[in-house]
Design a protein around this motif. Structure first.
Motif, PDB file in Angstrom:
ATOM      1  N   LEU A   1      57.593  -4.249  53.694  1.00  0.00           N
ATOM      2  CA  LEU A   1      57.016  -3.500  54.829  1.00  0.00           C
ATOM      3  C   LEU A   1      55.610  -2.968  54.539  1.00  0.00           C
ATOM      4  O   LEU A   1      55.062  -2.215  55.339  1.00  0.00           O
ATOM      5  CB  LEU A   1      57.945  -2.336  55.202  1.00  0.00           C
ATOM      6  CG  LEU A   1      59.316  -2.707  55.774  1.00  0.00           C
ATOM      7  CD1 LEU A   1      60.129  -1.447  56.050  1.00  0.00           C
ATOM      8  CD2 LEU A   1      59.160  -3.515  57.066  1.00  0.00           C
ATOM      9  N   HIS A   2      55.024  -3.371  53.410  1.00  0.00           N
ATOM     10  CA  HIS A   2      53.711  -2.822  53.041  1.00  0.00           C
ATOM     11  C   HIS A   2      52.658  -3.064  54.115  1.00  0.00           C
ATOM     12  O   HIS A   2      51.780  -2.225  54.353  1.00  0.00           O
ATOM     13  CB  HIS A   2      53.253  -3.430  51.708  1.00  0.00           C
ATOM     14  CG  HIS A   2      51.943  -2.911  51.218  1.00  0.00           C
ATOM     15  ND1 HIS A   2      50.732  -3.528  51.487  1.00  0.00           N
ATOM     16  CD2 HIS A   2      51.634  -1.816  50.488  1.00  0.00           C
ATOM     17  CE1 HIS A   2      49.747  -2.845  50.936  1.00  0.00           C
ATOM     18  NE2 HIS A   2      50.266  -1.800  50.306  1.00  0.00           N
ATOM     19  N   SER A   3      52.736  -4.232  54.782  1.00  0.00           N
ATOM     20  CA  SER A   3      51.739  -4.579  55.803  1.00  0.00           C
ATOM     21  C   SER A   3      52.217  -4.280  57.215  1.00  0.00           C
ATOM     22  O   SER A   3      51.570  -4.674  58.198  1.00  0.00           O
ATOM     23  CB  SER A   3      51.378  -6.073  55.701  1.00  0.00           C
ATOM     24  OG  SER A   3      50.860  -6.377  54.428  1.00  0.00           O
ATOM     25  N   ASP A   4      53.318  -3.576  57.336  1.00  0.00           N
ATOM     26  CA  ASP A   4      53.856  -3.248  58.657  1.00  0.00           C
ATOM     27  C   ASP A   4      52.872  -2.347  59.412  1.00  0.00           C
ATOM     28  O   ASP A   4      52.277  -1.437  58.827  1.00  0.00           O
ATOM     29  CB  ASP A   4      55.209  -2.537  58.509  1.00  0.00           C
ATOM     30  CG  ASP A   4      55.948  -2.461  59.833  1.00  0.00           C
ATOM     31  OD1 ASP A   4      55.556  -1.627  60.673  1.00  0.00           O
ATOM     32  OD2 ASP A   4      56.909  -3.235  60.015  1.00  0.00           O
ATOM     33  N   PRO A   5      52.684  -2.590  60.722  1.00  0.00           N
ATOM     34  CA  PRO A   5      51.752  -1.776  61.521  1.00  0.00           C
ATOM     35  C   PRO A   5      52.046  -0.278  61.477  1.00  0.00           C
ATOM     36  O   PRO A   5      51.148   0.534  61.730  1.00  0.00           O
ATOM     37  CB  PRO A   5      51.932  -2.332  62.940  1.00  0.00           C
ATOM     38  CG  PRO A   5      52.370  -3.744  62.733  1.00  0.00           C
ATOM     39  CD  PRO A   5      53.238  -3.717  61.509  1.00  0.00           C
ATOM     40  N   MET A   6      53.291   0.097  61.161  1.00  0.00           N
ATOM     41  CA  MET A   6      53.615   1.528  61.127  1.00  0.00           C
ATOM     42  C   MET A   6      52.812   2.266  60.054  1.00  0.00           C
ATOM     43  O   MET A   6      52.666   3.486  60.101  1.00  0.00           O
ATOM     44  CB  MET A   6      55.120   1.727  60.886  1.00  0.00           C
ATOM     45  CG  MET A   6      55.591   1.529  59.464  1.00  0.00           C
ATOM     46  SD  MET A   6      57.303   2.041  59.223  1.00  0.00           S
ATOM     47  CE  MET A   6      58.130   0.463  59.433  1.00  0.00           C
ATOM     48  N   PHE A   7      52.249   1.521  59.077  1.00  0.00           N
ATOM     49  CA  PHE A   7      51.480   2.147  58.008  1.00  0.00           C
ATOM     50  C   PHE A   7      49.967   1.938  58.163  1.00  0.00           C
ATOM     51  O   PHE A   7      49.193   2.330  57.294  1.00  0.00           O
ATOM     52  CB  PHE A   7      51.936   1.613  56.643  1.00  0.00           C
ATOM     53  CG  PHE A   7      53.388   1.884  56.350  1.00  0.00           C
ATOM     54  CD1 PHE A   7      53.896   3.177  56.404  1.00  0.00           C
ATOM     55  CD2 PHE A   7      54.253   0.840  56.031  1.00  0.00           C
ATOM     56  CE1 PHE A   7      55.237   3.429  56.140  1.00  0.00           C
ATOM     57  CE2 PHE A   7      55.588   1.081  55.763  1.00  0.00           C
ATOM     58  CZ  PHE A   7      56.086   2.389  55.821  1.00  0.00           C
ATOM     59  N   ASP A   8      49.564   1.303  59.265  1.00  0.00           N
ATOM     60  CA  ASP A   8      48.131   1.078  59.498  1.00  0.00           C
ATOM     61  C   ASP A   8      47.376   2.397  59.650  1.00  0.00           C
ATOM     62  O   ASP A   8      46.218   2.523  59.234  1.00  0.00           O
ATOM     63  CB  ASP A   8      47.908   0.213  60.744  1.00  0.00           C
ATOM     64  CG  ASP A   8      48.308  -1.247  60.516  1.00  0.00           C
ATOM     65  OD1 ASP A   8      48.561  -1.614  59.349  1.00  0.00           O
ATOM     66  OD2 ASP A   8      48.381  -2.005  61.510  1.00  0.00           O
ATOM     67  N   GLY A   9      48.045   3.365  60.241  1.00  0.00           N
ATOM     68  CA  GLY A   9      47.395   4.660  60.497  1.00  0.00           C
ATOM     69  C   GLY A   9      46.957   5.357  59.227  1.00  0.00           C
ATOM     70  O   GLY A   9      45.806   5.817  59.113  1.00  0.00           O
ATOM     71  N   VAL A  10      47.848   5.449  58.241  1.00  0.00           N
ATOM     72  CA  VAL A  10      47.492   6.146  57.001  1.00  0.00           C
ATOM     73  C   VAL A  10      46.408   5.383  56.248  1.00  0.00           C
ATOM     74  O   VAL A  10      45.494   5.990  55.666  1.00  0.00           O
ATOM     75  CB  VAL A  10      48.733   6.379  56.111  1.00  0.00           C
ATOM     76  CG1 VAL A  10      49.302   5.061  55.576  1.00  0.00           C
ATOM     77  CG2 VAL A  10      48.384   7.311  54.962  1.00  0.00           C
TER      78      VAL A  10
END
Length: 645
Positions: A419-428
């Motif tokens: 999940l490293h590239s999951d959009p949920m982490f784009d914000g941080v």
């Protein structure tokens, strides 16, 4: 074992030469970006002040300079300033380079001789600098005023011989007389057009501090005048006599030395020459080397007018000032620092607080007087440690590493790739990169205070990231892939923190790297959150900072609120007061015990009827003969000693 590799400029790279200034943030940043960087400083050892202090301490100027060079070096080592060389100006290289610059100025008609009237001591046969004359202040009548300033009323607008009953500091029973003396002056008026042209270009391209530009502009606007560069002193760089054709001139100048502020700035060059034989690669290559200097505003003209003027006057190729970072004043608790009165905490005594150098560095840099005067206040010193360093950076790092140390991950970074590239982490990632961009912009512009703020924003983004993802054991148990991704991003963000904080908090950065078991990472242009890979083993968590008891605020304010003598007097008074109170209590107890004894005289004694007080008094150890109660109290009082430099 091979010789240590010297830091030298590299073709095609941005080469940075940093001289003067006791902060490592800019050199630390430049090195953390991979720029070839040389950080040079040292003790300026010549001049009237040195001769005066040596006289007061009853030592030679050389002995005095040896002592204080060691003291200063120890302070800077403790603060982890990280000079590549911390040298001194009383060296053979200093003599040779200064004299060569003087010869070039002489050959280029940039010098002129002037005759002036100066006090002279007929007893020890020497002209007297202002500080070597003492007497009664013509303004306020203070008996111990100096020729350059009255410490009682603060007056400086009088001549040395305006003092009433003037006397020689070396021979106090001798009254100085006035004699003619000849000195060599630097023709700054002749050099002004070239100095102005250089200043306009350098201050713009190098983005000088506003106050540095204003002070320099003020000097140029008033019009430069020739300025004396020799003095009637014994301790200093001697004048090269080979420039004089007339033997009478040689006789006159054989007992003179260069003025400290002509000589001192050349010290940066000579200290570099002591560091590396190829010193000219730093100082004779303006196309490939940028010179940065840091100082308080009172030293600006010597570095922005006089030293550049001397370089220009030689008509030789020199690396000249590129960026000037000038500060205003740091005041102390709504007053002023005063070393003579013992008010304020100085480098020699900061260590006595038991607070780590990194905390000191953080507070002082966050309150760096870049655009206006700032205040040192113990209240905020404590608050910024507890509420910022500990609660923000320290909490973020410790929380993540402790979880990775736990049985869940066994000190191994989990596989976070799912999940490293999951959009949920784009914000941080976007937020951290925005703060990183701000950090780089501020550091390149030498806005050190704002750069530190940006670094703290990066750490705060890490804390917010953990909070928004409910980072704890439950997350790892219920959503293992998401938890692994959060750990992977957080551990890489900690790695970034070790880099961006290194210029400010070197010991903290080192501790983080030890806990991560990773080498130092050059500060990147863009953060990708994947420098530490899955499967990497980390070390045990360690606290980066400790809580400071708020009660320390008053303790330190009192500790650094006056001279050692004043504090000793205060301690003595407190001890006497405590002894007096203890003596009164003892007398009261004895009186009560005597009354109880008279009541029970002749009656069987029942230990159970004795008061605790009377039992304690009866069993008290008698005072030693010849010792008053105050002796016992004062023996236990620790008197604080503040070393000075």
């Amino acid at each position: 074992m091979g010789a240590e590799r010297k830091i030298l400029p590299e073709k095609g790279k941005r080469n940075i030469l940093i001289t003067i200034g006791k902060q490592r943030s800019t050199p630390g940043y430049c090195k953390a970006r991979g720029y070839p960087t040389l950080f040079v400083c040292g003790t300026d050892e010549y001049g009237t002040a040195t001769e005066t202090k040596a006289l007061e301490e009853g030592v030679t100027p050389r002995q005095l300079c040896d002592k204080y060079n060691k003291i200063h070096a120890e302070i800077y080592d403790w603060f982890e300033i990280g000079f590549d060389i911390f040298g001194r100006t009383s060296t053979q290289q200093q003599k040779e380079i200064t004299q060569n610059i003087f010869r070039r100025l002489y050959e280029n008609d940039c010098l002129v001789e002037r005759t002036s009237r100066q006090p002279y001591c007929e007893k020890h046969k020497a002209f007297l600098a202002d500080r070597f004359i003492e007497g009664t202040c013509p303004k306020c009548g203070y008996d111990d005023a100096r020729g350059d300033q009255c410490d009682s009323c603060g007056s400086v607008d009088y001549e040395p011989l305006d003092l009433k009953n003037p006397r020689c500091k070396v021979d106090p029973d001798t009254t100085p007389v006035v004699r003619d003396t000849r000195h060599i002056h630097l023709k700054l008026d002749k050099l002004q057009p070239q100095i102005e042209a250089w200043f306009e270009k350098a201050s713009k391209e190098g983005s000088w501090s506003r106050n540095g530009k204003i002070i320099t502009e003020s000097w140029l606007k008033q019009g430069l005048r020739d300025r004396g560069i020799t003095r009637d002193l014994k301790w200093g760089t001697p004048i090269p006599l080979d420039v004089f054709a007339d033997e009478r001139d040689k006789e006159i100048y054989k007992d003179k030395v260069f003025y400290v502020w002509f000589d001192a700035c050349i010290g940066y060059v000579s200290i570099t020459a002591n560091y590396a034989e190829d010193w000219e690669k730093w100082w004779r290559d303006p196309e490939n080397v940028q010179l940065y200097q840091f100082m308080g505003k009172d030293n600006v003209p010597f570095h922005s007018v006089i030293f550049p003027g001397s370089q220009i006057g030689t008509d030789e190729k020199w690396t000249m000032l590129h960026h000037l970072s000038t500060t205003e004043y740091l005041n102390y608790e709504n007053g002023k620092f005063s070393k003579s009165r013992g008010i304020g905490v100085f480098g020699t005594s900061a260590k006595d607080t038991g607070v780590s150098p990194d905390v000191w560095r953080y507070y002082l840099l966050k309150n760096r007087p870049e655009t206006g005067d700032t205040q040192f206040e113990w209240k905020y010193f404590v608050v910024q440690n507890n509420s910022e360093l500990l609660a923000n950076l320290g909490n973020f790092v410790n929380r993540v590493i402790k979880l990775v140390n736990s049985k869940i991950y066994n000190s191994t970074v989990p596989d976070f790739t799912a999940l490293h590239s999951d959009p949920m982490f784009d914000g941080v990632k976007a937020e951290v990169n925005q703060f990183l961009k701000q950090y780089l912009e501020k550091m390149e512009a030498v806005d050190l205070r704002d750069g530190l703020t940006s670094a703290m924003h990066i750490a705060a983004a890490g804390n917010n990231f953990l909070q928004s993802n409910r980072f704890d054991n439950k997350l790892a148990a219920n959503e293992p892939e998401k938890a692994a991704a959060v750990v992977g991003i957080a551990i890489n963000l900690i790695y970034l923190c070790a880099s961006v904080f290194e210029p400010y908090l070197p010991a903290t950065s080192k501790s983080i790297l030890e806990q991560l078991q990773m080498p130092f990472l050059f500060i990147p242009d863009h953060w990708t959150a994947d420098d530490i890979k899955p499967g990497h083993g980390i070390g045990k968590a360690k606290y980066l900072f400790t809580q400071i008891d708020p009660k320390k605020e008053d303790e330190w304010r009192d500790m650094f609120g006056g001279t050692q003598a004043e504090r000793a007097k205060k301690d003595e008074e407190a001890a006497k007061k405590a002894a007096k109170k203890a003596d009164a209590a003892a007398k009261k107890a004895l009186k009560k015990a005597a009354a109880n004894k008279s009541k029970t005289d002749g009656e069987p004694q029942d230990a159970s009827k004795h008061s605790v007080e009377s039992t304690a008094t009866s069993g008290a150890k008698p005072a030693e003969v010849g010792r008053e109660p105050v002796d016992a109290v004062t023996d236990g009082v620790q008197q604080v000693t503040l070393p000075t430099s």
